[in-house]
Each structure stands twice: as C-alpha cells, then as structure tokens.
Design an enzyme around this catalytic site. Structure first.
Site, PDB file in Angstrom:
ATOM      1  N   SER A   1       0.984  -1.145  -0.155  1.00 27.63           N
ATOM      2  CA  SER A   1      -0.089  -0.044  -0.047  1.00 27.63           C
ATOM      3  C   SER A   1       0.962   1.155   0.157  1.00 27.63           C
ATOM      4  O   SER A   1       2.090   1.092   0.486  1.00 27.63           O
ATOM      5  CB  SER A   1      -0.791   0.146   1.218  1.00 27.63           C
TER       6      SER A   1
ATOM      7  N   TYR B   1      -0.887  -0.502  10.721  1.00 28.61           N
ATOM      8  CA  TYR B   1      -0.997  -0.961   9.055  1.00 28.61           C
ATOM      9  C   TYR B   1       0.063  -0.298   8.314  1.00 28.61           C
ATOM     10  O   TYR B   1       0.648  -0.902   7.644  1.00 28.61           O
ATOM     11  CB  TYR B   1      -2.228  -0.505   8.704  1.00 28.61           C
TER      12      TYR B   1
END
Length: 275
Positions: A162, A178
């Site tokens: 990501s 994350y």
C-alpha cells in the site's frame, strides 16, 4: 494505411506482445481472493489464461467468487484458510500445490487494518495486523518457493502492499500498525527478490492507493468521496480494473526483468504528497 499495406512484421510484433502477457498454462494462488483487490487480480490472471486458486477465511464467499470466475470462462478453485495461523499457511501451500500441480504465480493479498491512536493502540491488534500483513506473506512465500518455485527454477511473487507503507499518518488516519506492516511488506519484497533471483523467482509489489472496499468503507464514509478525490491528482479513486494491468505485467513474461520493485497504483498521490 490499409491492412494489406501493413508489413507482415507488424503482425508478428503484435503477436509477440500478446504472447508476453499470455498466462495460458500458468497457475496462480491468490490470497484474500474472495473479494476486492484480490478478486480483481485473480480476474486479471484468469482472463490472461491462468488457472487460479482463491484463498480467504470464509468458504461461502470463496465458493461464490470462484463460481463467478467460472461463468467468465476462468478455471478457478478455492481453499479456505486463515493465513494468520502458521499451520493454516502450510496447509494452504500444500493443498494449492496438490490442486494445481505447481504454483507459477503467488499473489499475497490477504491483509488487515486497525484504527487507533498510536498512544492507545492495543497490542493484540498490533499483533493481528503484523501477523497477517507481514508474517503470513513470508511464511506462504517461503512454503511455495521451497516446494514449487525453487525446484522448478521459476516463479512470480506479487505482494500487495500500500502507499500507506511509504509515508506516515496525518489527519484522520490513525493506522500506525497498518502503515508499519505495509512498509515491512515492501522491504520484504526487496529482500526476497535479492535472495531468490538466483532461482529464477521474481518478487515484486503493488502499492495501491485508495480503493473503495469493505476494509476502507468506514474511512470513506467518515471523510467523504469528494474530499478523498480532491487529494488525488487524477481526481478519482481506484476502481475494479485499475490493478489488472500492473498485476498482469508483474505476473507475465512481460515483466521477466523486473524484480525487487513496487508499482504505486494511486492516481498520483504518492508522487505529490511526499510518499
């Protein structure tokens, strides 16, 4: 210029380009493949000719997704497994190889997120995110490489990271675990590429920007579509086709000289916001 006036080499070149992206006869295992980005990538690989195995935790979702792929002429099977558990990762690897014969392409897409301010982030939530987003990628890559790719001296591994792994948090984003896990996934990609290149294994990553999904639904509702788009140079969010081309490049012979790299598919966000 009419078709009759086009040199025959033009057709030969065109066929060559198609062949570079052709996955006919290849096999692929896609984790987190029952919906969202994983299913999108599975569709791309299947549309290019690969036989695919989808994996996620819920069998009912997998069965429905595999059936939808089959309706489109894609050879698809599924294996339910909880990738946060090492023993389940090994079972997934064993069953995928038994089903497919070997695994040419591994897509590590399964992942989790957790929102909490860094000063209050629960330890069990940190471990959940790290175990699924980092440890599981390593363990499944290790198992598939050792049992299938290294002996055959070929393979493609695509880790779905990501752009959150390229920068810190700001504003409404409180996803320290994350972000950290996705940065780790990017460097794991580089490390594996360096070690396994000698075995003919290419290891790369996709770094998506914001794509509407079940995982991102809460943030999208909180921030709003218009505000999210305003931060994207292309003024759009990712859709259900935007990862297909990049995934196919990294999975096919078209990307045979690319390894240890990542492709940001984010509408330009990482280019202009310092990620």
């Amino acid at each position: 210029m009419t078709d009759s006036a086009i040199p025959t080499t033009a057709y030969a070149d065109r066929r060559s380009i198609h062949k570079l992206f052709d996955l006919t006869g290849r096999t692929a295992l896609v984790t987190g493949g029952s919906r969202g980005l994983g299913l999108q990538i599975a569709e791309a690989l299947g549309e290019a000719g690969a036989r695919v195995v989808l994996s996620a935790r819920k069998g009912a979702d997998l069965e429905a997704s595999a059936a939808a792929l089959k309706e489109r002429g894609i050879a698809a099977d599924w294996i339910a497994a909880d990738s946060s558990k090492p023993e389940e990762v090994q079972r997934l690897a064993d069953e995928a190889i038994a089903t497919l014969g070997h695994v040419d392409i591994l897509v590590n897409n399964a992942g989790a997120t957790w929102g909490a301010p860094a000063e209050d982030h629960p330890l069990d939530a940190w471990d959940k995110v790290m175990n699924l987003n980092v440890r599981a990628i390593f363990l499944l890559s290790q198992a598939i490489a050792k049992a299938s790719m290294i002996p055959r001296r070929r393979g493609r591994i695509i880790n779905v990271a990501s752009i959150a792994g390229l920068s810190g948090n700001s504003g409404a984003m409180t996803t320290v675990a994350y972000n950290t896990s996705k940065a780790a996934a990017l460097n794991l990609t580089r490390a594996l590429a360096g070690e396994w290149g000698v075995h003919g294994i290419n290891v790369n990553a996709l770094a998506p920007g914001f794509f509407p999904s079940k995982m991102t639904a809460g943030l999208l509702a909180h921030v709003g579509v218009d505000k999210m788009r305003a931060h994207v140079p292309l003024r759009r969010l990712g859709d259900d086709e935007d990862l297909k081309g990049a995934a196919l490049l990294l999975a096919s012979d078209a990307g045979k000289h690319i390894t240890g790299q990542f492709i940001a598919v984010d509408g330009g966000v990482s280019a202009v916001h310092g990620a």
